[in-house]
Scaffold this active site. Structure first.
Site, PDB file in Angstrom:
ATOM      1  N   SER A 135       0.858  -1.195  -0.033  1.00  0.00           N
ATOM      2  CA  SER A 135       0.004  -0.008   0.141  1.00  0.00           C
ATOM      3  C   SER A 135       0.836   1.362   0.115  1.00  0.00           C
ATOM      4  O   SER A 135       1.853   1.289   0.965  1.00  0.00           O
ATOM      5  CB  SER A 135      -1.061  -0.144   1.327  1.00  0.00           C
ATOM      6  OG  SER A 135      -1.460   1.196   1.541  1.00  0.00           O
ATOM      7  N   LYS A 161      -1.228  -0.756  -4.473  1.00  0.00           N
ATOM      8  CA  LYS A 161      -2.569  -0.230  -3.897  1.00  0.00           C
ATOM      9  C   LYS A 161      -2.229   1.270  -3.925  1.00  0.00           C
ATOM     10  O   LYS A 161      -0.930   1.425  -2.972  1.00  0.00           O
ATOM     11  CB  LYS A 161      -3.085  -0.580  -2.771  1.00  0.00           C
ATOM     12  CG  LYS A 161      -3.914   0.053  -1.813  1.00  0.00           C
ATOM     13  CD  LYS A 161      -4.552  -0.573  -0.744  1.00  0.00           C
ATOM     14  CE  LYS A 161      -4.571   0.358   0.636  1.00  0.00           C
ATOM     15  NZ  LYS A 161      -5.275  -0.495   1.713  1.00  0.00           N
ATOM     16  N   LYS A 163      -3.403   5.261  -2.553  1.00  0.00           N
ATOM     17  CA  LYS A 163      -4.326   6.067  -2.019  1.00  0.00           C
ATOM     18  C   LYS A 163      -4.798   7.063  -3.003  1.00  0.00           C
ATOM     19  O   LYS A 163      -3.944   7.812  -3.429  1.00  0.00           O
ATOM     20  CB  LYS A 163      -3.821   6.761  -0.818  1.00  0.00           C
ATOM     21  CG  LYS A 163      -3.309   5.813   0.385  1.00  0.00           C
ATOM     22  CD  LYS A 163      -4.429   4.959   0.916  1.00  0.00           C
ATOM     23  CE  LYS A 163      -3.935   4.182   1.870  1.00  0.00           C
ATOM     24  NZ  LYS A 163      -4.930   3.552   3.006  1.00  0.00           N
ATOM     25  N   ASP A 188      -7.258   2.777  -2.769  1.00  0.00           N
ATOM     26  CA  ASP A 188      -8.140   2.990  -1.525  1.00  0.00           C
ATOM     27  C   ASP A 188      -8.390   4.284  -1.398  1.00  0.00           C
ATOM     28  O   ASP A 188      -7.643   5.334  -1.498  1.00  0.00           O
ATOM     29  CB  ASP A 188      -7.088   2.425  -0.462  1.00  0.00           C
ATOM     30  CG  ASP A 188      -7.772   2.479   0.700  1.00  0.00           C
ATOM     31  OD1 ASP A 188      -8.896   3.061   1.148  1.00  0.00           O
ATOM     32  OD2 ASP A 188      -6.990   1.967   1.609  1.00  0.00           O
ATOM     33  N   GLU A 213     -11.352   0.348  -2.873  1.00  0.00           N
ATOM     34  CA  GLU A 213     -11.284   0.306  -1.583  1.00  0.00           C
ATOM     35  C   GLU A 213     -12.041   1.595  -1.090  1.00  0.00           C
ATOM     36  O   GLU A 213     -11.603   2.450  -0.958  1.00  0.00           O
ATOM     37  CB  GLU A 213     -10.099  -0.128  -0.970  1.00  0.00           C
ATOM     38  CG  GLU A 213     -10.173  -0.454   0.467  1.00  0.00           C
ATOM     39  CD  GLU A 213      -8.814  -0.776   1.190  1.00  0.00           C
ATOM     40  OE1 GLU A 213      -7.792  -1.220   0.388  1.00  0.00           O
ATOM     41  OE2 GLU A 213      -8.629  -0.580   2.298  1.00  0.00           O
ATOM     42  N   ASP A 238     -13.448  -1.496   3.492  1.00  0.00           N
ATOM     43  CA  ASP A 238     -12.578  -1.748   4.689  1.00  0.00           C
ATOM     44  C   ASP A 238     -13.321  -0.950   5.891  1.00  0.00           C
ATOM     45  O   ASP A 238     -13.892  -1.705   6.704  1.00  0.00           O
ATOM     46  CB  ASP A 238     -11.380  -0.887   4.078  1.00  0.00           C
ATOM     47  CG  ASP A 238     -10.261  -0.546   5.308  1.00  0.00           C
ATOM     48  OD1 ASP A 238     -10.513  -1.129   6.649  1.00  0.00           O
ATOM     49  OD2 ASP A 238      -9.201  -0.126   5.083  1.00  0.00           O
ATOM     50  N   LYS A 262      -9.309  -6.691   8.794  1.00  0.00           N
ATOM     51  CA  LYS A 262      -8.037  -6.247   9.657  1.00  0.00           C
ATOM     52  C   LYS A 262      -8.505  -6.823  10.969  1.00  0.00           C
ATOM     53  O   LYS A 262      -9.565  -6.588  11.502  1.00  0.00           O
ATOM     54  CB  LYS A 262      -7.857  -5.077   9.578  1.00  0.00           C
ATOM     55  CG  LYS A 262      -7.295  -4.233   8.374  1.00  0.00           C
ATOM     56  CD  LYS A 262      -7.106  -2.780   8.662  1.00  0.00           C
ATOM     57  CE  LYS A 262      -6.684  -2.022   7.251  1.00  0.00           C
ATOM     58  NZ  LYS A 262      -6.552  -0.610   7.410  1.00  0.00           N
ATOM     59  N   GLY A 290      -3.763  -4.092   6.319  1.00  0.00           N
ATOM     60  CA  GLY A 290      -2.623  -3.622   7.468  1.00  0.00           C
ATOM     61  C   GLY A 290      -2.858  -2.286   8.201  1.00  0.00           C
ATOM     62  O   GLY A 290      -3.645  -1.456   7.722  1.00  0.00           O
TER      63      GLY A 290
END
Ligand code: OSB
Ligand code: MG
Length: 369
Positions: A135, A161, A163, A188, A213, A238, A262, A290
């Site tokens: 990520s 991934k 952001k 995400d 996400e 998430d 998670k 994570g």
């Protein structure tokens, strides 16, 4: 089980690169390591709340307070035999999922060690290597982002991934596709869009993303279902999934096609296992998210990732992606083809470096049962 004492340690670990999202920045990670002691040994858990309440409402300090005032007294006062029973007992306290997950995790590790088995076998996990993704935080400089992604691809990570947030989505995706072509890529949004952005999010379909996400608000599975009707990219939730009950509702409403599990966000390993089981029944693929964890949290996440429903690469990356030196040995490493080997030893399967743990400790308190 009988705990003799619990030690809480707040540790400070400097991140190699500050991790920036739409809602905050983590530079020095402040984590709580929970040590559960019994006559037979020590189990380790981690509270991976961030230092500010931007991802969930918890912080390092609220978790410490809730552990000290409520969770530890409950765990000491009541009778319980197994980690699952402790998890049920802690449900008396509303929410505070990350605080609970830290204590429950320490007890799972201790329980496995007391029974001379690994946490992975206790969970009936498969001892297979876990596919690993990475990520990447927000880099306002596009060239820098492209370069960092290239470095991770070279290391072998199986998916990237990035952001995104309103105003920072099309541009980075275009740049990454132009430079590296059709590699496994996802985004995400950490809840930064609203349904009014549906058309704009639909325009991301052409980038062939594995998933998007948490595009919309944490408490809004209705609008996620509406958005999924409009966009082609599969939605992965998430922040919205904090329990197996919420997972069921989201799946039934069509709010997501994939779930990021998670342990910290859902309040512990027991709840994570329930969500995994539900998703298997409903044929919803899951992957392990994570929290920029130390090796202790990472070891728990790896044990969870050994379960068969974890079919997609997760955000569980090598220790070296985050830290100069991790608190466990051996460190978590990535194979050339992008897998993390699972440990075989008792409990979490890693040793905690006690001297380094002590060195990183900024606050410590002992609670005797
Ligand atoms: O949204 O998945 C997230 C880190 C902290 C809080 C929330 C998130 C993340 C990450 C990084 O994306 C995951 C990791 O590498 O540990
Ligand atoms: Mg996320």
């Amino acid at each position: 089980m009988k705990l003799s004492k619990v030690i809480l340690r707040e540790i400070g670990m400097k991140m190699k690169n500050p991790f920036v999202t739409g809602s905050g920045k983590e530079d020095e990670r402040r984590l709580i390591i929970v040590e559960a002691h019994s006559e037979q040994g020590i189990g380790y858990g981690e509270v991976s709340a961030l230092s500010a309440p931007y991802y969930t409402e918890e912080t390092t300090q609220t978790s410490w307070y809730v552990l000290k005032e409520f969770l530890l007294p409950l765990a000491f006062k009541e009778e319980w035999d197994k980690p699952v029973q402790l998890a049920e007992l802690l449900e008396q306290v509303r929410r505070h999922h990350m605080a609970k997950a830290g204590l429950e995790g320490a007890v799972w590790d201790l329980y496995a060690r007391e029974n001379n088995t690994s946490l992975i076998s206790l969970l009936n996990g498969k001892s297979r290597a876990v596919p690993s993704g990475v990520s990447v935080g927000i880099y306002p400089d596009l060239d820098q982002l492209v370069e960092v992604v290239g470095d991770y691809l070279e290391l072998g990570y199986q998916r990237i991934k990035i952001k995104i947030k309103p105003g920072w989505d099309k541009k980075p995706l275009q740049a990454l596709r132009e430079k590296y072509g059709n590699f496994p890529l996802m985004v995400d949004a950490n809840a930064s869009y609203t349904l009014a952005d549906a058309n704009r999010l639909k325009r991301l379909d052409r980038f062939g993303l594995m998933m998007i996400e948490q595009p919309l608000a944490q408490d809004d599975i209705i609008d996620h279902a509406k958005l999924q009707q409009v966009i082609g990219t599969p939605i992965c939730l998430d922040e919205s999934i904090e329990s197996v009950a919420q997972a069921r509702k989201a799946i039934e409403l069509g709010s997501c096609q994939i779930i990021n599990i998670k342990i910290a966000r859902v309040g512990g390993l027991r709840q994570a296992l329930l969500i995994h089981q539900l998703c298997q029944e409903r044929e919803v693929p899951v992957w392990c998210g994570g929290m920029l964890e130390s090796g202790v949290g990472r070891a728990h996440a790896l044990a969870l990732s050994s379960l068969p429903g974890f079919s997609l690469p997760g955000d569980i990356s090598a220790s070296a992606r985050y830290w100069e030196e991790d608190i466990i040995t051996p460190e978590v490493t990535l194979s050339e083809d992008g897998y993390i080997e699972l440990p075989t030893g008792p409990g979490l399967g890693f040793k905690v470096k006690r001297d380094l743990l002590e060195e990183y400790t900024v606050r410590k308190e002992e609670f005797v049962n």
